[in-house]
Write an enzyme that holds these catalytic residues in place. Structure first.
Site, mmCIF file in Angstrom:
data_model
loop_
_atom_site.group_PDB
_atom_site.id
_atom_site.type_symbol
_atom_site.label_atom_id
_atom_site.label_comp_id
_atom_site.label_asym_id
_atom_site.label_seq_id
_atom_site.Cartn_x
_atom_site.Cartn_y
_atom_site.Cartn_z
ATOM 1 N N GLY A 1 0.752 -1.242 0.000
ATOM 2 C CA GLY A 1 0.000 0.000 0.000
ATOM 3 C C GLY A 1 0.781 1.291 0.000
ATOM 4 O O GLY A 1 0.187 2.358 -0.180
ATOM 5 N N GLU B 1 3.759 -6.665 1.294
ATOM 6 C CA GLU B 1 3.311 -6.995 -0.062
ATOM 7 C C GLU B 1 3.265 -5.736 -0.942
ATOM 8 O O GLU B 1 2.217 -5.388 -1.485
ATOM 9 C CB GLU B 1 1.929 -7.655 -0.012
ATOM 10 C CG GLU B 1 1.888 -8.935 0.818
ATOM 11 C CD GLU B 1 0.469 -9.384 1.125
ATOM 12 O OE1 GLU B 1 -0.491 -8.696 0.686
ATOM 13 O OE2 GLU B 1 0.304 -10.415 1.798
ATOM 14 N N GLY C 1 3.467 -3.306 -4.110
ATOM 15 C CA GLY C 1 3.342 -3.444 -5.553
ATOM 16 C C GLY C 1 3.677 -2.145 -6.242
ATOM 17 O O GLY C 1 4.731 -1.979 -6.841
ATOM 18 N N ARG C 2 2.777 -1.169 -6.100
ATOM 19 C CA ARG C 2 2.937 0.129 -6.753
ATOM 20 C C ARG C 2 4.272 0.788 -6.410
ATOM 21 O O ARG C 2 4.925 1.374 -7.280
ATOM 22 C CB ARG C 2 1.779 1.038 -6.328
ATOM 23 C CG ARG C 2 1.710 2.365 -7.045
ATOM 24 C CD ARG C 2 0.753 3.318 -6.316
ATOM 25 N NE ARG C 2 -0.489 2.677 -5.944
ATOM 26 C CZ ARG C 2 -1.605 2.724 -6.659
ATOM 27 N NH1 ARG C 2 -1.633 3.396 -7.791
ATOM 28 N NH2 ARG C 2 -2.707 2.128 -6.234
ATOM 29 N N TYR D 1 -10.308 5.660 -11.670
ATOM 30 C CA TYR D 1 -10.044 6.274 -10.372
ATOM 31 C C TYR D 1 -9.987 7.797 -10.414
ATOM 32 O O TYR D 1 -9.672 8.416 -9.399
ATOM 33 C CB TYR D 1 -8.691 5.797 -9.826
ATOM 34 C CG TYR D 1 -8.523 4.320 -9.666
ATOM 35 C CD1 TYR D 1 -9.440 3.545 -8.966
ATOM 36 C CD2 TYR D 1 -7.402 3.677 -10.187
ATOM 37 C CE1 TYR D 1 -9.266 2.183 -8.805
ATOM 38 C CE2 TYR D 1 -7.211 2.310 -10.025
ATOM 39 C CZ TYR D 1 -8.155 1.571 -9.334
ATOM 40 O OH TYR D 1 -7.964 0.226 -9.168
ATOM 41 N N CYS E 1 -14.581 4.986 -27.961
ATOM 42 C CA CYS E 1 -15.895 5.623 -28.059
ATOM 43 C C CYS E 1 -16.571 5.697 -26.693
ATOM 44 O O CYS E 1 -17.609 5.067 -26.438
ATOM 45 C CB CYS E 1 -16.758 4.853 -29.053
ATOM 46 S SG CYS E 1 -18.181 5.778 -29.626
ATOM 47 N N GLU E 2 -15.985 6.446 -25.786
ATOM 48 C CA GLU E 2 -16.502 6.683 -24.438
ATOM 49 C C GLU E 2 -16.059 8.070 -23.992
ATOM 50 O O GLU E 2 -14.907 8.461 -24.215
ATOM 51 C CB GLU E 2 -15.955 5.663 -23.430
ATOM 52 C CG GLU E 2 -16.371 4.229 -23.664
ATOM 53 C CD GLU E 2 -17.770 3.933 -23.160
ATOM 54 O OE1 GLU E 2 -18.375 4.825 -22.516
ATOM 55 O OE2 GLU E 2 -18.257 2.823 -23.420
ATOM 56 N N TYR F 1 -0.355 -0.936 -12.696
ATOM 57 C CA TYR F 1 -1.766 -0.967 -13.099
ATOM 58 C C TYR F 1 -1.978 -0.344 -14.476
ATOM 59 O O TYR F 1 -2.963 0.337 -14.709
ATOM 60 C CB TYR F 1 -2.645 -0.296 -12.041
ATOM 61 C CG TYR F 1 -2.436 -0.911 -10.680
ATOM 62 C CD1 TYR F 1 -2.907 -2.193 -10.406
ATOM 63 C CD2 TYR F 1 -1.722 -0.244 -9.688
ATOM 64 C CE1 TYR F 1 -2.695 -2.777 -9.163
ATOM 65 C CE2 TYR F 1 -1.506 -0.827 -8.450
ATOM 66 C CZ TYR F 1 -1.989 -2.091 -8.194
ATOM 67 O OH TYR F 1 -1.766 -2.674 -6.987
#
Length: 430
Positions: A252, A289, A291-292, A332, A358-359, A386
């Protein structure tokens, strides 16, 4: 007099991506060279940045009993996994597919922890055959299933219960995982009884206590709110005759996307062990743990401006990367810095960086001051975490290639997905 080119923008916090003579480099490779040779969209990672991020944990650990398990959902490219395996990392996995990837990359199964709320029986069997260090179990139902699977194989599964401490990590609600309304873990008030259940099941062996409160934390105080509750639980377990070997605090730690000043691994570890020692639990192995914080600032996404569109309300730079390549802004409302590979002279204008999907949610950056033209290549910063792991084929778009830079060399570590790749496995009706 107008200078030949403007002062290069600030890339503080991204030391492996810097300007030289008005060209943005990754280590010793000019990024315009990669864009020209390999096309865009293109993910580019720095091997030196991965090593430096790993070393920040190693230097903080010292002689203390800590196992760092890379949270591979952040970036599961085999080259990234292989580099961390070579450096001695453990791995935090959340699926049978991630287990297969980690083992293929050379991971030591005895340093793998298996997290996730929805483990299926086949995933449990594969992990037991591999000999993973621990299953982080998230419900009483999962305890029963895992015990049945392990007992049928003549084994006892090592388990740690993921405890939900009801702590607000003060991060984005989609990446906050430690509140009682989140789907993760077993409520702290129910944990002792769940451990008693685990102790009674024939296919289980209790080895730890686990917790993960959220991601992109820039304030470490929530860790200590959770830690005190976990230490209380550990004391209750010991009084009940349930011994554990490790305490898993999850990951985290945040990174710099804009102007954040995230805490260092040392700042976290020093205070964690201070509290563990004060409570008589300093002998326990600590599992982390991250990650980022290991990969986020080790990558950029290169994208080319296709069109400049001046609308009544705002200006748009329409680029060839889209929300299917980098979902974080749409999902996010996330901020990523944007820098040109060749900064231009002239007065900047405010642009929204949008893709061809197309969004209306297809945007990478909003209201950025840029001096750009059609055909310019831009680098979207802090894209190592990510990015590709969340990429999709939405609008039948191929996923981008990935490149690892190592000094003045580079390696294509994932080929660009082709139309044939997308159609493989599909068929027309007879």
């Amino acid at each position: 007099m107008t200078p030949p080119f403007p002062t290069p923008p600030d890339l503080a916090g991204h030391p492996y991506f810097q300007y030289r003579n008005n060209v943005l480099y990754a280590e010793d490779v000019p990024l315009d060279h990669l864009a020209e040779r390999l096309g865009t969209p293109l993910y580019v990672y720095s091997r030196a940045a991965l090593k430096a991020a790993w070393q920040s944990y190693c230097s903080a650990i010292g002689p203390r009993p800590v196992l760092v398990c890379y949270g591979m959902k952040a970036n599961s490219n085999l080259a990234v996994l292989g580099e961390f395996a070579r450096l001695g990392a453990g791995f935090d996995i959340v699926s049978g597919g991630e287990l297969h990837r980690a083992l293929t990359a050379g991971a030591d199964a005895s340093r793998i922890v298996f997290s996730g709320v929805g483990k299926q029986a086949w995933e449990m069997r594969d992990a037991l055959r591999a000999g993973v260090k621990c299953f982080n179990v998230e419900s009483v139902d999962e305890l029963h299933r895992l015990s049945d699977v392990a007992a049928h194989m003549g084994l006892r599964a090592p388990v740690s219960l993921r405890v939900n401490p009801d702590v607000d990590a003060r991060t984005h609600p989609y990446i906050s995982t430690g509140l009682k309304e989140n789907k993760f873990g077993i409520a702290i008030g129910d944990a002792l009884e769940a451990y008693r259940t685990a102790q009674s099941l024939p296919g289980l062996r209790i080895v730890g206590v686990d917790c993960h409160i959220g991601s992109q934390l820039t304030d470490i105080s929530p860790y200590f709110d959770a830690l005190e509750k976990l230490l209380d639980l550990i004391e209750s377990l010991q009084q009940a005759g349930i011994a554990i070997e490790h305490l898993d605090l999850g990951g985290g730690l945040g990174i710099r996307y804009l102007d954040e000043t995230p805490p260092s691994p040392r700042a976290l570890l020093d205070r964690v062990f201070e509290r563990m020692n004060a409570r008589g639990q300093g002998h326990l192995q600590l599992v982390l743990e991250p990650g980022r914080s290991l990969v986020g600032n080790a990558g950029v996404l290169l994208t080319t401006v296709q069109y400049i569109k001046h609308a009544e309300a705002r200006n748009f730079a329409i680029v060839d990367a889209a929300m299917n390549d980098l979902l974080r802004p749409a999902l996010y409302d996330a901020f990523h810095g944007v820098q040109p590979l060749h900064p231009r002279a002239g007065d900047p204008a405010e642009y929204d960086l949008v893709g061809p999907v197309c969004e209306s949610a297809d945007w990478l950056a909003k209201q950025r001051l840029l001096t750009i033209r059609q055909g310019d290549v831009l680098a979207v910063e802090s894209a190592g975490a990510y990015g590709v792991t969340m990429a999709s084929n939405y609008n039948s778009r191929g996923r981008p290639a990935e490149v690892m830079v190592d000094g003045d060399k580079y390696y294509v570590v994932r080929q660009r997905e082709t139309l044939a790749d997308q159609l493989r496995g599909e068929s027309l009706l007879p």
